[in-house]
Motif scaffolding. Structure first.
Motif, PDB file in Angstrom:
ATOM      1  N   GLU A  84      13.224  -6.298  -4.162  1.00 53.82           N
ATOM      2  CA  GLU A  84      13.572  -4.804  -3.677  1.00 53.82           C
ATOM      3  C   GLU A  84      12.175  -4.270  -2.931  1.00 53.82           C
ATOM      4  N   PRO A  85      12.330  -3.640  -2.616  1.00 54.78           N
ATOM      5  CA  PRO A  85      10.832  -3.417  -1.918  1.00 54.78           C
ATOM      6  C   PRO A  85      10.752  -1.698  -2.675  1.00 54.78           C
ATOM      7  N   ILE A  86       9.330  -1.539  -2.987  1.00 50.69           N
ATOM      8  CA  ILE A  86       8.898  -0.402  -3.981  1.00 50.69           C
ATOM      9  C   ILE A  86       8.757   0.422  -2.823  1.00 50.69           C
ATOM     10  N   GLY A  87       9.113   1.901  -2.305  1.00 47.87           N
ATOM     11  CA  GLY A  87       8.523   2.698  -0.801  1.00 47.87           C
ATOM     12  C   GLY A  87       7.766   3.936  -1.743  1.00 47.87           C
ATOM     13  N   PRO A  88       7.252   4.197  -0.311  1.00 45.40           N
ATOM     14  CA  PRO A  88       5.693   5.179  -0.145  1.00 45.40           C
ATOM     15  C   PRO A  88       6.626   6.213  -1.799  1.00 45.40           C
ATOM     16  N   ALA A  89       7.677   6.503  -1.828  1.00 45.23           N
ATOM     17  CA  ALA A  89       7.445   8.211  -2.520  1.00 45.23           C
ATOM     18  C   ALA A  89       7.432   7.666  -3.184  1.00 45.23           C
ATOM     19  N   GLU A  90       8.256   6.207  -3.912  1.00 45.45           N
ATOM     20  CA  GLU A  90       8.076   5.946  -5.142  1.00 45.45           C
ATOM     21  C   GLU A  90       6.642   5.249  -5.936  1.00 45.45           C
ATOM     22  N   VAL A  91       6.175   4.780  -5.364  1.00 45.13           N
ATOM     23  CA  VAL A  91       4.639   4.464  -5.110  1.00 45.13           C
ATOM     24  C   VAL A  91       3.690   5.583  -5.897  1.00 45.13           C
ATOM     25  N   ALA A  92       4.076   6.834  -5.382  1.00 41.64           N
ATOM     26  CA  ALA A  92       2.891   7.871  -5.075  1.00 41.64           C
ATOM     27  C   ALA A  92       3.352   9.079  -6.514  1.00 41.64           C
ATOM     28  N   GLU A  93       4.471   8.377  -7.571  1.00 39.79           N
ATOM     29  CA  GLU A  93       4.841   9.035  -8.168  1.00 39.79           C
ATOM     30  C   GLU A  93       4.227   8.426  -9.368  1.00 39.79           C
ATOM     31  N   LEU A  94       4.211   6.931  -9.167  1.00 35.56           N
ATOM     32  CA  LEU A  94       3.371   5.966 -10.656  1.00 35.56           C
ATOM     33  C   LEU A  94       2.030   6.258 -10.808  1.00 35.56           C
ATOM     34  N   GLY A  95       1.878   6.042 -12.086  1.00 35.86           N
ATOM     35  CA  GLY A  95      -0.326   6.082 -11.834  1.00 35.86           C
ATOM     36  C   GLY A  95      -0.242   4.769 -11.652  1.00 35.86           C
ATOM     37  N   ASP A  96      -1.355   4.199 -11.580  1.00 35.89           N
ATOM     38  CA  ASP A  96      -1.803   2.813 -11.323  1.00 35.89           C
ATOM     39  C   ASP A  96      -1.312   1.749 -12.472  1.00 35.89           C
ATOM     40  N   ASP A  97      -1.531   2.172 -13.727  1.00 35.70           N
ATOM     41  CA  ASP A  97      -0.926   0.935 -14.684  1.00 35.70           C
ATOM     42  C   ASP A  97       0.444   0.804 -14.284  1.00 35.70           C
ATOM     43  N   ASP A  98       1.605   1.959 -14.955  1.00 38.10           N
ATOM     44  CA  ASP A  98       2.991   1.535 -14.220  1.00 38.10           C
ATOM     45  C   ASP A  98       3.246   1.201 -13.104  1.00 38.10           C
ATOM     46  N   LEU A  99       2.458   1.205 -11.889  1.00 36.30           N
ATOM     47  CA  LEU A  99       2.516   0.694 -10.518  1.00 36.30           C
ATOM     48  C   LEU A  99       2.687  -1.086 -10.154  1.00 36.30           C
ATOM     49  N   LEU A 142      -2.281  -9.859 -12.383  1.00 38.16           N
ATOM     50  CA  LEU A 142      -2.218  -9.605 -11.614  1.00 38.16           C
ATOM     51  C   LEU A 142      -3.625  -8.701 -11.752  1.00 38.16           C
ATOM     52  N   LYS A 143      -4.174  -8.449 -10.421  1.00 36.39           N
ATOM     53  CA  LYS A 143      -5.478  -7.919 -10.108  1.00 36.39           C
ATOM     54  C   LYS A 143      -5.266  -6.222  -9.121  1.00 36.39           C
ATOM     55  N   PRO A 144      -5.674  -5.448  -9.949  1.00 38.33           N
ATOM     56  CA  PRO A 144      -4.918  -3.918  -9.222  1.00 38.33           C
ATOM     57  C   PRO A 144      -5.497  -3.827  -7.734  1.00 38.33           C
ATOM     58  N   GLY A 145      -6.633  -4.841  -7.472  1.00 44.78           N
ATOM     59  CA  GLY A 145      -7.427  -3.872  -5.633  1.00 44.78           C
ATOM     60  C   GLY A 145      -6.268  -3.891  -4.834  1.00 44.78           C
ATOM     61  N   PHE A 146      -4.697  -4.658  -4.947  1.00 44.84           N
ATOM     62  CA  PHE A 146      -5.033  -4.037  -3.307  1.00 44.84           C
ATOM     63  C   PHE A 146      -3.732  -2.471  -3.728  1.00 44.84           C
ATOM     64  N   LEU A 147      -3.977  -1.957  -4.865  1.00 40.42           N
ATOM     65  CA  LEU A 147      -3.143  -0.978  -4.538  1.00 40.42           C
ATOM     66  C   LEU A 147      -3.629   0.083  -3.931  1.00 40.42           C
ATOM     67  N   THR A 148      -5.096   0.276  -4.005  1.00 39.37           N
ATOM     68  CA  THR A 148      -6.168   0.949  -2.589  1.00 39.37           C
ATOM     69  C   THR A 148      -5.588   1.197  -1.325  1.00 39.37           C
ATOM     70  N   LEU A 149      -5.395   0.009  -1.322  1.00 38.01           N
ATOM     71  CA  LEU A 149      -4.914  -0.351  -0.299  1.00 38.01           C
ATOM     72  C   LEU A 149      -2.773   0.082   0.074  1.00 38.01           C
ATOM     73  N   VAL A 150      -2.307  -0.064  -0.528  1.00 37.82           N
ATOM     74  CA  VAL A 150      -1.300   0.824  -0.785  1.00 37.82           C
ATOM     75  C   VAL A 150      -0.223   2.296  -0.965  1.00 37.82           C
ATOM     76  N   ARG A 151      -1.843   2.592  -0.905  1.00 40.93           N
ATOM     77  CA  ARG A 151      -2.306   4.378  -1.353  1.00 40.93           C
ATOM     78  C   ARG A 151      -3.029   4.844  -0.158  1.00 40.93           C
ATOM     79  N   ARG A 152      -4.164   4.153   0.296  1.00 42.45           N
ATOM     80  CA  ARG A 152      -4.500   4.905   1.467  1.00 42.45           C
ATOM     81  C   ARG A 152      -3.583   4.689   2.426  1.00 42.45           C
ATOM     82  N   SER A 153      -2.293   4.302   2.800  1.00 43.54           N
ATOM     83  CA  SER A 153      -2.018   3.813   3.732  1.00 43.54           C
ATOM     84  C   SER A 153      -0.636   4.068   3.917  1.00 43.54           C
ATOM     85  N   LYS A 154      -0.021   4.358   2.362  1.00 41.12           N
ATOM     86  CA  LYS A 154       1.461   4.729   2.277  1.00 41.12           C
ATOM     87  C   LYS A 154       2.512   3.852   2.815  1.00 41.12           C
ATOM     88  N   ALA A 155       2.040   2.918   1.992  1.00 33.39           N
ATOM     89  CA  ALA A 155       2.467   1.380   2.730  1.00 33.39           C
ATOM     90  C   ALA A 155       3.092   0.762   2.227  1.00 33.39           C
TER      91      ALA A 155
END
Length: 226
Positions: free
Chosen positions: A190-205, A144-157
């Protein structure tokens, strides 16, 4: 002293396209779903896991050209797609624009497309992303390429994983047209919610997203064996 009264929760914002595009999207998505059911015995599981409101980034393994319309037909809310800017020409360009797609410059920085996508997410839209970046050459999940993570974090999706089984055999990379035989299955993980996203670094996410997509693929394979 009067008892406190909880304020009603405000509904989450949800991106809405224009009426004409919304009707066109609904009609064609339903038609695609019906054809896939008839021709490829499409089976779907878990689509109610996708939130109906607020920003959502759907992430799926990419097996063939069939993947985007299949997700659009199966998901209960209307999606935004990303497409190379070079495709926005001629009849195909008209079709892509009719789906309110976001052009992405893959040969340049792609910043304009990312900004447009982020804007839709912040308005509560749902966006489909294939983190592998391109179709699989062998049917297996690629890195997987990590580029989409920025969108997820900044939008709290919310991240909503999807696994496919079958599209690669129906329309593999390099084939000019799809076969009219085969079976296709989709499993929403199973979805990954914004709170769980915020707790993880990029590599772990990124590792977690890959695990959820892989698990969803196993679920799709199980559907096709039933």
């Amino acid at each position: 002293m009067s008892p406190s009264v909880d304020k009603p929760l405000e509904p989450l914002p949800t991106y809405r396209r224009g009426l004409a595009k919304a009707v066109w999207y609904g009609m064609t998505s339903t038609a695609i779903w019906c054809v896939a059911k008839l021709v490829y015995r499409l089976r779907i599981e878990g689509q109610r896991r996708v939130p109906m409101e607020g920003p959502v980034v759907l992430v799926a393994n990419h097996q063939s050209h069939l993947d985007p319309p299949l997700v659009g037909g199966a998901t209960r809310r209307q999606l935004s797609y990303l497409a190379r800017d070079t495709l926005f020409k001629g009849p195909l360009g008209w079709l892509i624009r009719s789906y309110d797609a976001v052009p992405v410059d893959r040969d340049g920085s792609g910043l304009a497309g990312l900004r447009a996508t982020l804007k839709r997410l912040k308005l509560g839209g749902a966006v489909l992303v294939f983190p592998e970046g391109t179709r699989t050459p062998d049917g297996e999940l690629q890195p997987l390429k990590p580029g989409f993570l920025t969108l997820v974090r900044r939008s709290k999706a919310t991240l909503a994983p999807i696994g496919f089984d079958g599209p690669y055999h129906v329309w593999p990379r390099g084939a000019k047209a799809p076969r009219l035989t085969g079976r296709i299955a989709m499993h929403y993980g199973e979805p990954i919610g914004p709170a769980e996203v915020a707790e993880l670094g990029d590599d772990d996410l990124l590792t977690l997203v890959r695990e959820r997509i892989a698990t969803a693929m196993v679920g799709a394979q199980a559907l096709n064996r039933r």
